[in-house]
Design a protein around this motif. Structure first.
Motif, PDB file in Angstrom:
ATOM      1  N   GLY A   1      46.666  -8.914  49.925  1.00 32.02           N
ATOM      2  CA  GLY A   1      45.269  -8.705  49.574  1.00 32.02           C
ATOM      3  C   GLY A   1      45.076  -8.126  48.190  1.00 32.02           C
ATOM      4  N   SER A   2      46.052  -8.330  47.329  1.00 38.21           N
ATOM      5  CA  SER A   2      45.972  -7.735  45.986  1.00 38.21           C
ATOM      6  C   SER A   2      44.886  -8.402  45.156  1.00 38.21           C
ATOM      7  CB  SER A   2      47.300  -7.906  45.250  1.00 38.21           C
ATOM      8  OG  SER A   2      48.332  -7.347  45.995  1.00 38.21           O
ATOM      9  N   PRO A   3      44.170  -7.622  44.342  1.00 40.36           N
ATOM     10  CA  PRO A   3      43.187  -8.232  43.449  1.00 40.36           C
ATOM     11  C   PRO A   3      43.873  -8.841  42.229  1.00 40.36           C
ATOM     12  CG  PRO A   3      43.195  -5.848  43.165  1.00 40.36           C
ATOM     13  CD  PRO A   3      44.197  -6.149  44.262  1.00 40.36           C
ATOM     14  N   GLU A   4      43.282  -9.882  41.677  1.00 46.99           N
ATOM     15  CA  GLU A   4      43.692 -10.380  40.363  1.00 46.99           C
ATOM     16  C   GLU A   4      43.369  -9.280  39.351  1.00 46.99           C
ATOM     17  OE1 GLU A   4      45.057 -13.579  40.131  1.00 46.99           O
ATOM     18  OE2 GLU A   4      44.828 -13.536  42.295  1.00 46.99           O
TER      19      GLU A   4
ATOM     20  N   GLU B   1      39.738  -8.974  39.260  1.00 48.59           N
ATOM     21  CA  GLU B   1      39.002  -8.638  40.481  1.00 48.59           C
ATOM     22  C   GLU B   1      38.999  -7.122  40.660  1.00 48.59           C
ATOM     23  OE1 GLU B   1      39.483 -12.401  43.467  1.00 48.59           O
ATOM     24  OE2 GLU B   1      41.230 -11.119  43.349  1.00 48.59           O
ATOM     25  N   SER B   2      38.265  -6.620  41.687  1.00 48.96           N
ATOM     26  CA  SER B   2      38.293  -5.167  41.872  1.00 48.96           C
ATOM     27  C   SER B   2      38.782  -4.797  43.261  1.00 48.96           C
ATOM     28  CB  SER B   2      36.935  -4.505  41.638  1.00 48.96           C
ATOM     29  OG  SER B   2      35.919  -5.429  41.519  1.00 48.96           O
ATOM     30  N   ASN B   3      39.115  -3.525  43.370  1.00 49.08           N
ATOM     31  CA  ASN B   3      39.507  -2.990  44.664  1.00 49.08           C
ATOM     32  C   ASN B   3      38.277  -2.703  45.502  1.00 49.08           C
ATOM     33  OD1 ASN B   3      42.430  -2.798  44.717  1.00 49.08           O
ATOM     34  ND2 ASN B   3      42.170  -1.445  42.943  1.00 49.08           N
TER      35      ASN B   3
END
Lengths: 253, 578
Positions: free
Chosen positions: A209-212, A215-217
């Motif tokens: 589920g890591s953000p690019e 992207e944000s947490n």
């Protein structure tokens, strides 16, 4: 539905949540901010959706008022500020005006434009039967309860209407149309943390589920639906057609 | 980084016709004259029609494909966007009914060159050997008129031509390996692997899927953007539009887009003479052909045959068996969704990334015939919201809430075999389309074996989801794929076409698409449709010109031609075949 009374609220502070520019758990995230990384055609289509809202051509003014109220219950947006509400009715109107559909019609359903008008009659008849007044003039809670009766497949009146059109099919069509408009909008993608278009750039962080990097947490907050609403329930739709009962295990909260 | 280093991705003046990010289509293609008789006329350029067109063109036949939809330029026409991709699906009207009405359109029907392969998720497992003898083995459904071994060489060819990425060893059915390596896992794939591993169920990770994991020739590798169902702009996912159609055109085939065929015309001596079609401006044309192949898939193929009724064939062309439109099948496609405390972000990477066929075969202990597969799926926000609406009854604030948790959900799909039933069928409705052609009326309902299979399979997927650690599990009943409705068989009284797709009634009329399948297994049908097309091509080529001037019907198995693959496919990669 603009007064504070209809806002979701923080269960701890009891304070209303909103109006916000961007509700949801990804407050810093913006898909539109990434538009330079999209391909030209995708950018053109999505920006056109954001900036060019189609005019109302199918619904009459009275129908427009009614469907606006209905859509405000099916996809309530009271936590959004006025400038960041996502238009829904113009897209339903456009579909019906152009007589577009998903490529099929259920054998027990009239054509969609007719189905909408029939459904409006049914909703009005329920309002008159229960409260002796028009649906749009009812309190928000009463409106929500009438719509929930369609959702539950137990409308209190309008038998003639629901004989010509199964109530669960009308309800599905209505919710689907709202969903197709709301979650097609980049602001809704921001709300739910969907990364949006990624061609030609690509997604590179596939696991955990890591953000690019862009992207944000997630930053979650607690909220409760307004006391004027009964839709924050998760009950299965009873359906005389589909055989398996939806399976539930444990509650989420 | 605020902006791309080389600037925005704007379209530079008039680009050539692009198929994916790198491939360019050589235009113009050859165009047959209006009154010119072609050798083979193919109705519908999708999975079956695309492969057949390519092979017949390579063999030197004069072939024409009439396609109802557009000839896509992927860069100009396609978008990374759910709501903007409706034009890929067959959205002309159909009526759907029965006890369990099927959703059509985006669920299973394509329009435009490439057909449904343009928007398939591209899972490409083979059928198992048992699928070809369901009746003899399990006493249900039907047997195919030939066995797995006859199709196997064509599976091998197609797995290289698409090509298929997958594990070096695939343990189910006829065990085999894939020449191209598997894809890296995403969050949903990991859920399937975790759940299955805890229950001791083997999983195939990273395929088999018709998506490039490394670049090949003018096709780039996958960039994991997750919009497979909306058409692959990258050109990494196989569709006949990019795998076979360019080769067909390079070898002299013509594709006429926006050509809606309204009827097949019967000529002299119980032979067809060509087809009538409407062009994009609504003008009617007649196209002569020495032989006609219908490749319109399980709804449009029977619709066209039924609409082509004429003296001698009052109940529909090639329908002396009253089987046209019958034995329509869809697979059970229940989606089980699990909520996880940790983030999953299901929108990344191809939806088709891992599967298990551990429950594919009949197990007498379960009390029903045949089985199912478990596969990853990956709905984007609109599709997921609709699934939650069905599965949880979500609406209003409840819908907003569950959607705010979009990134916490992982979906797994059941793919269950539904048996062929005579009453699941395609007929003609009273309503007509914009050309005045009667539209299809589809009737579908589950029978006892299907219901038991779905109940068992659904619960097994739920068990996997719970074993993976889901905090909440919900499921939605739905159906995936279409096959059948013009099935093949040895007996002209109970089937529409013979084992090569030739109509029992008319010697120069063929069907080449998923509608010929007598049963469907619990494997996605795309690869098998293309393998059947390659086999049909070898048969037609082996017949030379016999098909054009004789009603003689040779039934010998044709030799496998390995020299008909598009350039740079056969012989590349190192197949680890058993």
């Amino acid at each position: 539905m603009s007064d504070d009374y209809n806002h979701p609220y923080d269960p701890h502070t009891k304070k209303p949540i909103g109006p916000l520019r961007q509700p949801g758990y990804y407050p810093d995230f913006s898909t539109l901010a990434q538009q330079k990384f999209w391909d030209a055609k995708t950018r053109e289509v999505i920006l056109d959706r954001v900036h060019n809202i189609p005019p109302i051509r199918f619904f009459t003014p009275a129908e427009t008022t009614l469907i606006e109220v209905i859509c405000d219950h099916i996809i309530p947006q009271d936590d959004r500020d006025a400038a960041h509400r996502i238009p829904i009715v113009p897209w339903i109107d456009k579909r019906l005006y152009e007589n577009r559909h998903d490529g099929y019609r259920f054998a027990d359903m009239p054509p969609d434009p007719e189905a909408f008008r029939l459904g409006f009659q049914g909703i009005e008849q329920i309002a008159r039967h229960l409260h002796d007044c028009s649906f749009v003039t009812l309190q928000s809670l009463e409106q929500d309860k009438i719509l929930k009766s369609l959702h539950d497949g137990k409308p209190a009146a309008g038998d003639e209407v629901w004989k010509r059109m199964p109530v669960h099919r009308f309800w599905m069509m209505l919710v689907q149309d709202c969903v197709e408009a709301y979650y097609a909008h980049p602001w809704a993608w921001d709300e739910i943390g969907f990364g949006g278009p990624a061609y030609p750039r690509a997604y590179i962080r596939l696991e955990n589920g890591s953000p690019e990097p862009w992207e944000s947490n997630e930053r979650r907050y607690q909220w409760k639906a307004p006391d004027t609403a009964v839709s924050d329930l998760r009950e299965p739709i009873p359906s005389p057609i589909e055989h398996p009962a939806p399976h539930r295990k444990r509650g989420l909260v | 980084m605020k902006a791309p280093i080389l600037g925005e991705f704007t379209e530079r003046d008039r680009q050539p016709h692009k198929l994916g990010a790198l491939q360019r289509l050589e235009m113009p293609m050859s165009r047959f004259a209006e009154n010119e008789e072609v050798d083979y006329l193919i109705v519908g350029v999708g999975a079956g029609g695309g492969v057949l067109l390519q092979r017949l063109a390579r063999a030197g036949f004069r072939v024409l494909g009439l396609e109802a939809g557009p000839f896509w330029d992927t860069e100009r026409d396609w978008v990374s966007d759910e709501a903007g991709s409706h034009q890929l699906y067959w959205e002309d009207l159909r009526i759907t009914g029965g006890d369990n009405p099927l959703a059509l359109g985006s669920n299973n029907c394509g329009k435009g060159v490439g057909g449904s392969t343009v928007h398939w998720a591209a899972f490409t497992p083979r059928f198992h050997p048992s699928d070809f003898r369901v009746y003899s083995q399990d006493g249900v459904g039907a047997d195919w008129p030939f066995g797995y071994d006859e199709l196997k060489p064509y599976y091998e060819l197609m797995e290289l031509e698409l090509p298929v990425s997958g594990p070096a060893y695939f343990p189910w059915g006829d065990p085999h390996g894939y020449a191209f390596g598997p894809h890296p896992m995403n969050g949903v794939g990991n859920v399937l692997i975790r759940g299955c591993t805890r229950l001791g169920i083997p999983v195939s990770a990273g395929g088999p899927v018709g998506i490039l994991q490394g670049s090949r020739a003018d096709r780039p590798h996958c960039i994991y953007r997750g919009f497979c169902i909306q058409g692959c702009k990258v050109g990494a996912k196989a569709s006949t539009l990019i795998t076979h159609v360019p080769d067909a055109i390079a070898h002299g085939a013509e594709i006429r887009p926006h050509s809606m065929v309204s009827r097949i015309n019967l000529g002299k001596g119980r032979r067809v003479s060509g087809v009538t079609y409407f062009d994009r401006d609504g003008r009617e044309h007649f196209q002569k052909a020495k032989a006609v192949v219908v490749s319109g898939y399980s709804i449009e193929t029977p619709r066209l045959l039924l609409n082509s009724a004429c003296p001698g064939f009052e109940t529909g062309l090639a329908n002396s068996s009253d089987t046209v439109g019958r034995y329509l099948m869809a697979q059970a496609g229940n989606v089980v969704m699990g909520y996880f405390d940790e983030l999953v972000r299901m929108y990344k990477a191809p939806p088709a990334i891992a599967l298990s066929e551990e429950f594919y075969e009949t197990d007498p202990k379960r009390g029903f015939a045949r089985g199912f597969a478990i596969q990853t799926v990956g709905p984007l926000p609109i599709a997921f919201a609709k699934q939650m609406m069905s599965a949880q009854g979500a609406w209003g604030w409840g819908l907003r809430r569950v959607m705010m948790d979009f990134n916490h959900w992982a979906p797994l799909g059941l793919l269950g075999e539904i048996l062929p039933h005579v009453d699941n069928r395609v007929e003609l409705a009273d309503e007509t389309d914009r050309y005045g052609i009667p539209v299809a009326k589809v009737t579908f309902g589950l029978h006892d074996n299907d219901k038991m299979l779905i109940e068992f399979g659904k619960n097994k997927v739920i068990e996997v989801m719970e074993a993976a650690g889901a905090k909440e599990v919900v499921q939605e009943a739905r159906y995936a794929h279409l096959v059948g409705a013009a099935r093949m068989g040895s007996d002209p009284a109970t089937s529409v076409v013979d084992k090569y797709g030739r109509s029992h009634d008319i010697a120069n009329l063929f069907i080449c698409d998923g509608s010929v399948m007598p049963t469907q297994g619990s494997a996605n049908p795309g690869l098998t449709i293309q393998a059947l097309a390659a086999r049909a091509a070898d048969y037609l080529i082996s017949q030379g010109t016999t098909v054009f001037n004789s009603n003689k019907r040779a039934m010998e198995c044709p030799p496998v031609r390995r020299n008909l693959s598009p350039d740079a496919t056969w012989g590349h990669g190192s197949p680890r075949l058993k």
